[in-house]
Design a protein around this motif. Structure first.
Motif, PDB file in Angstrom:
ATOM      1  N   THR B  24       0.871  -1.251  -0.039  1.00  0.00           N
ATOM      2  CA  THR B  24      -0.077  -0.050   0.038  1.00  0.00           C
ATOM      3  C   THR B  24       0.842   1.331  -0.197  1.00  0.00           C
ATOM      4  O   THR B  24       0.629   2.239  -0.422  1.00  0.00           O
ATOM      5  N   CYS B  25       1.875   1.151   0.802  1.00  0.00           N
ATOM      6  CA  CYS B  25       2.991   2.225   0.844  1.00  0.00           C
ATOM      7  C   CYS B  25       3.272   2.730  -0.685  1.00  0.00           C
ATOM      8  O   CYS B  25       3.432   3.853  -1.036  1.00  0.00           O
ATOM      9  N   ALA B  26       3.768   1.626  -1.289  1.00  0.00           N
ATOM     10  CA  ALA B  26       4.397   1.822  -2.744  1.00  0.00           C
ATOM     11  C   ALA B  26       3.282   2.599  -3.457  1.00  0.00           C
ATOM     12  O   ALA B  26       3.427   3.166  -4.400  1.00  0.00           O
ATOM     13  N   VAL B  27       2.104   1.646  -3.494  1.00  0.00           N
ATOM     14  CA  VAL B  27       1.193   2.328  -4.273  1.00  0.00           C
ATOM     15  C   VAL B  27       0.865   3.992  -3.896  1.00  0.00           C
ATOM     16  O   VAL B  27       0.670   4.605  -5.102  1.00  0.00           O
ATOM     17  N   LEU B  28       0.838   4.281  -2.561  1.00  0.00           N
ATOM     18  CA  LEU B  28       0.473   5.758  -2.312  1.00  0.00           C
ATOM     19  C   LEU B  28       1.798   6.561  -2.790  1.00  0.00           C
ATOM     20  O   LEU B  28       1.567   7.781  -2.987  1.00  0.00           O
ATOM     21  N   TYR B  32       1.377   9.476  -5.184  1.00  0.00           N
ATOM     22  CA  TYR B  32       1.702  11.047  -4.695  1.00  0.00           C
ATOM     23  C   TYR B  32       2.499  11.523  -5.906  1.00  0.00           C
ATOM     24  O   TYR B  32       2.442  12.716  -6.284  1.00  0.00           O
ATOM     25  N   GLN B  33       3.448  10.648  -6.447  1.00  0.00           N
ATOM     26  CA  GLN B  33       4.359  11.368  -7.557  1.00  0.00           C
ATOM     27  C   GLN B  33       3.729  11.733  -8.572  1.00  0.00           C
ATOM     28  O   GLN B  33       3.667  12.801  -9.263  1.00  0.00           O
ATOM     29  N   LEU B  34       2.621  10.937  -9.123  1.00  0.00           N
ATOM     30  CA  LEU B  34       1.823  11.170 -10.069  1.00  0.00           C
ATOM     31  C   LEU B  34       0.997  12.182 -10.121  1.00  0.00           C
ATOM     32  O   LEU B  34       0.621  13.341 -10.960  1.00  0.00           O
ATOM     33  N   THR B  35       0.325  12.613  -8.920  1.00  0.00           N
ATOM     34  CA  THR B  35      -0.752  13.622  -8.686  1.00  0.00           C
ATOM     35  C   THR B  35       0.060  14.997  -8.161  1.00  0.00           C
ATOM     36  O   THR B  35      -0.429  15.975  -7.980  1.00  0.00           O
TER      37      THR B  35
END
Lengths: 229, 212
Positions: B24-28, B32-35
């Motif tokens: 989940t941390c990796a996804v977030l 975060y980078q994306l948005t």
């Protein structure tokens, strides 16, 4: 085979998250000042509910009984944060309206409740149907409560719908009572409790009218609702 | 050994929790980078939109975001913007905070170099719907009544709501909110007057340095 008709009926009416399980009352009270806000919150919750329950269902064989609650909570919290970032980035106008309340989805116990009670024991497909119906039921409940408070509180319906759905849906915004002075208490938090209370009575009354048990004469239906509490 | 046996072992449970948190941390982190860039862009557009509401476009030809400065104001440390037209300072835009009936009222205000108000808007507030929220431009034109006003017009005693003997309207059933707004705008004008030199000093061309 699962009974989809029953899942649908449960989610939308007989086991509705707000009107039957009486869950999710915190976000319900907080955002339902207008029907539009209710709709936005409902759709955001619907997304988190479906996504989290699908994940929970797909990993259900790997999750130990002892650590299941933290696992579900981490998944739900991550999805809420994800929703928050996506809305902030790509629907900023909506974020200005709903921003504060998106984080509230994580404390919506209905989502954890569905993960625990249904998704962790059922197949992906059944979970999809269940969370879809539960989510739609919640969204409808939020819209109904929002509409109730908005019509009586400020005399409009679906105000600011264009912010949520785009300008195409501006036609949804109607002023039902022109020059309405407003009924302030319904827009304030106590109004949320009053609105939910009245709507709960209405639902119980309809249930009673529809119930097969016709032993009660219809005139006394109102009294027996009260005695049910 | 079946999955059911392993599931009850302590090592498995710890590893499972760790793996879930890691994923989940990796996804977030990825999201975060994306948005990050779109969110920054959205906030910037929002700020520019607010700035253009209080400052008429005819008053400046510079990019306000390139001329931000910080100063300690009585209501907190603020970031203010200097508007210039053909190199001459024409106005400043500063945020202000009033304490209303239900908490902070955040506003944005533009003051011309001669001390007159170019525009004020309420950005965020928690005032009572239907009563105190008439300070919003979308509810009532009340806030535009400050345009063109200065510390000498009306006289200092007039910088109050009518109920207190001043020149500005209050709302039916809500006096505290407009009183707070009037008081805080007056405070901002006085603050501007007291620090006029700093506000109106033409920024050297170092003004475009990136703020950290």
């Amino acid at each position: 085979m699962t009974d989809y008709k029953r899942l649908t009926k449960d989610g939308l009416w007989s086991n509705n998250i707000v009107f039957a399980q009486l869950l999710a009352l915190c976000p319900v009270m907080a955002v339902t000042g207008t029907a539009t806000n209710g709709l936005g919150m409902g759709l955001a919750t619907l997304f988190v509910l479906i996504a989290s329950n699908l994940i929970v269902s797909s990993i259900r064989h790997f999750v130990s009984q002892a650590v299941r609650i933290p696992v579900y909570i981490v998944i739900i919290a991550a999805l809420v944060t994800l929703t928050d970032m996506l809305i902030n980035a790509y629907a900023y106008e909506l974020y200005k309206v709903l921003g504060l309340f998106i984080a509230l989805i994580v404390v919506n116990c209905a989502i954890l409740g569905r993960a625990e009670a249904f998704a962790s024991k059922n197949t992906l497909w059944d979970t999809l149907i269940d969370s879809l119906m539960m989510g739609i039921g919640l969204t409808l409940a939020l819209v109904v409560i929002g509409a109730f408070r908005e019509i009586l509180g400020s005399g409009t319906l679906f105000a600011n719908a264009d912010l949520l759905l785009g300008s195409r849906f501006g036609f949804l915004e109607v002023t039902l009572i022109p020059d309405y002075k407003g009924f302030l208490v319904l827009l304030l938090p106590p109004g949320g409790f009053i609105a939910v209370g009245f709507l709960l009575v209405l639902k119980r009354w309809i249930d009673l009218r529809l119930s097969k048990d016709r032993t009660l004469p219809l005139e006394s239906a109102g009294c027996s609702v009260e005695s049910h509490g | 050994m079946t999955l059911a046996d392993i599931r009850d072992r302590l090592e498995y449970q710890s590893l499972l929790l760790g793996a879930v948190v890691l994923v989940t941390c990796a996804v977030l982190a990825f999201a975060y980078q994306l948005t990050r860039e779109p969110i920054r862009q959205a906030l910037e557009n929002d700020l520019l939109e607010n700035l253009s509401q209080v400052l008429p476009p005819t008053l400046h030809d510079n990019n306000l975001l390139d001329s931000q400065h910080r100063i300690q104001a009585p209501w907190g440390e603020i970031t203010w913007y200097q508007a210039t037209l053909e190199g001459k300072v024409t106005a400043v835009v500063l945020p202000l905070t009033a304490i209303g009936y239900a908490g902070e009222i955040k506003m944005l205000m533009a003051i011309r170099e001669d001390g007159r108000i170019a525009g004020v808007r309420v950005l965020i507030h928690k005032e009572t719907p239907g009563l105190g929220d008439n300070i919003e431009i979308s509810r009532s034109p009340w806030i535009t009544g400050f345009n063109g006003k200065s510390l000498s017009d009306p006289r200092p005693s007039g910088w109050a709501v009518k109920k207190d003997g001043g020149a500005f309207d209050q709302f039916t059933g809500a006096t505290i909110t407009p009183r707070a707004v009037v008081g805080s705008i007056k405070g901002a004008l006085e603050f501007f007057e007291a620090h006029k030199a700093a506000f109106l000093q033409p920024a050297p061309t170092t003004g475009d340095h990136a703020d950290d």
